[in-house]
Design a protein around this motif. Structure first.
Motif, PDB file in Angstrom:
ATOM      1  N   VAL A 143       0.832  -1.197   0.000  1.00 46.93           N
ATOM      2  CA  VAL A 143       0.000   0.000   0.000  1.00 46.93           C
ATOM      3  C   VAL A 143       0.874   1.256   0.000  1.00 46.93           C
ATOM      4  N   LEU A 144       0.709   2.040  -1.045  1.00 52.56           N
ATOM      5  CA  LEU A 144       1.320   3.367  -1.079  1.00 52.56           C
ATOM      6  C   LEU A 144       0.277   4.283  -0.439  1.00 52.56           C
ATOM      7  N   HIS A 145      -0.052   5.384  -1.042  1.00 50.45           N
ATOM      8  CA  HIS A 145      -1.182   6.179  -0.554  1.00 50.45           C
ATOM      9  C   HIS A 145      -2.307   6.120  -1.568  1.00 50.45           C
ATOM     10  N   GLY A 146      -1.986   6.341  -2.836  1.00 48.89           N
ATOM     11  CA  GLY A 146      -3.002   6.401  -3.884  1.00 48.89           C
ATOM     12  C   GLY A 146      -3.654   5.070  -4.206  1.00 48.89           C
ATOM     13  N   ASN A 147      -3.084   3.961  -3.764  1.00 47.02           N
ATOM     14  CA  ASN A 147      -3.693   2.668  -4.073  1.00 47.02           C
ATOM     15  C   ASN A 147      -4.362   2.016  -2.864  1.00 47.02           C
ATOM     16  N   ARG A 148      -4.484   2.731  -1.765  1.00 46.33           N
ATOM     17  CA  ARG A 148      -5.082   2.120  -0.577  1.00 46.33           C
ATOM     18  C   ARG A 148      -6.546   1.757  -0.799  1.00 46.33           C
ATOM     19  N   ARG A 192       4.380  -2.488   9.829  1.00 39.18           N
ATOM     20  CA  ARG A 192       4.925  -1.129   9.852  1.00 39.18           C
ATOM     21  C   ARG A 192       6.421  -1.191   9.583  1.00 39.18           C
ATOM     22  N   VAL A 247       4.667   1.824   2.519  1.00 38.71           N
ATOM     23  CA  VAL A 247       4.797   3.161   3.105  1.00 38.71           C
ATOM     24  C   VAL A 247       3.446   3.747   3.520  1.00 38.71           C
ATOM     25  N   GLY A 248       2.416   3.554   2.710  1.00 43.02           N
ATOM     26  CA  GLY A 248       1.099   4.089   3.053  1.00 43.02           C
ATOM     27  C   GLY A 248       0.535   3.453   4.306  1.00 43.02           C
ATOM     28  N   ALA A 249       0.640   2.148   4.397  1.00 46.72           N
ATOM     29  CA  ALA A 249       0.127   1.431   5.562  1.00 46.72           C
ATOM     30  C   ALA A 249       0.932   1.761   6.815  1.00 46.72           C
ATOM     31  N   THR A 250       2.232   1.948   6.660  1.00 40.55           N
ATOM     32  CA  THR A 250       3.086   2.292   7.797  1.00 40.55           C
ATOM     33  C   THR A 250       2.628   3.587   8.452  1.00 40.55           C
ATOM     34  N   LEU A 256      -0.472   5.032   7.911  1.00 41.74           N
ATOM     35  CA  LEU A 256      -1.921   5.063   8.129  1.00 41.74           C
ATOM     36  C   LEU A 256      -2.432   3.881   8.954  1.00 41.74           C
TER      37      LEU A 256
END
Length: 162
Positions: free
Chosen positions: A72-77, A122, A101-104, A106
């Motif tokens: 998960v990045l941010h734009g694909n969550r 994380r 990085v996105g999950a870490t 968020l």
């Protein structure tokens, strides 16, 4: 235990294909550690699968994963959440883990608002994800606190480890 590592699609059309086309190297690193430790793992680059959404359901029915790990990045969550919901509808026992990085960043938000996410890795995930898979293989619901680098729910509370 069948494990799928998925690079999910982005629902925002504003993303340029050249920016999102390649799956993150971390996903392949996690897959390599799993393979080295004799896990049945498959990596799926689904950054374009939303163009044929019926294939998501078909693939999940065919592959019957026990664990799905999402990069998960941010734009694909949102793509990851949609795929996770489908997976849980097909088999509520499938374990869903978000990493990247996105999950870490968020982790708390994801575990608070999305019940289909069972755990979040994380930071660097190669060994953490392997430890989590080994825990799932034992079919234990307790003891997640011993795995460093994760966040999860226990008795309705969101917890994170060192």
């Amino acid at each position: 235990m069948k494990i799928l590592l998925i690079y999910p699609y982005f629902i925002e059309e504003r993303m340029h294909d050249e920016d999102i086309k390649a799956a993150p190297m971390g996903l392949y690193s996690v897959g390599a550690v799993l393979k080295e430790n004799h896990c049945d793992v498959e990596i799926l680059d689904w950054h374009e699968i939303n163009r044929t959404p019926e294939k998501i359901r078909e693939a999940l029915l065919e592959k019957k994963p026990d664990v799905i790990g999402f990069s998960v990045l941010h734009g694909n969550r949102w793509g990851a959440i949609e795929i996770a919901r489908t997976a849980k509808q097909l088999n509520s026992k499938t374990r869903v883990v978000f990493g990247g990085v996105g999950a870490t960043f968020l982790w708390e938000h994801l575990l608070t608002h999305f019940p289909e996410v069972d755990a979040v890795v994380r930071g660097e995930g190669e060994w953490t994800f392997l430890n989590l898979v080994r825990h799932f293989e034992k079919k234990q619901d307790q003891g997640l606190a011993q795995i460093r680098g994760i966040a999860y729910r226990e008795n309705g509370k969101i917890l994170k480890t060192a």
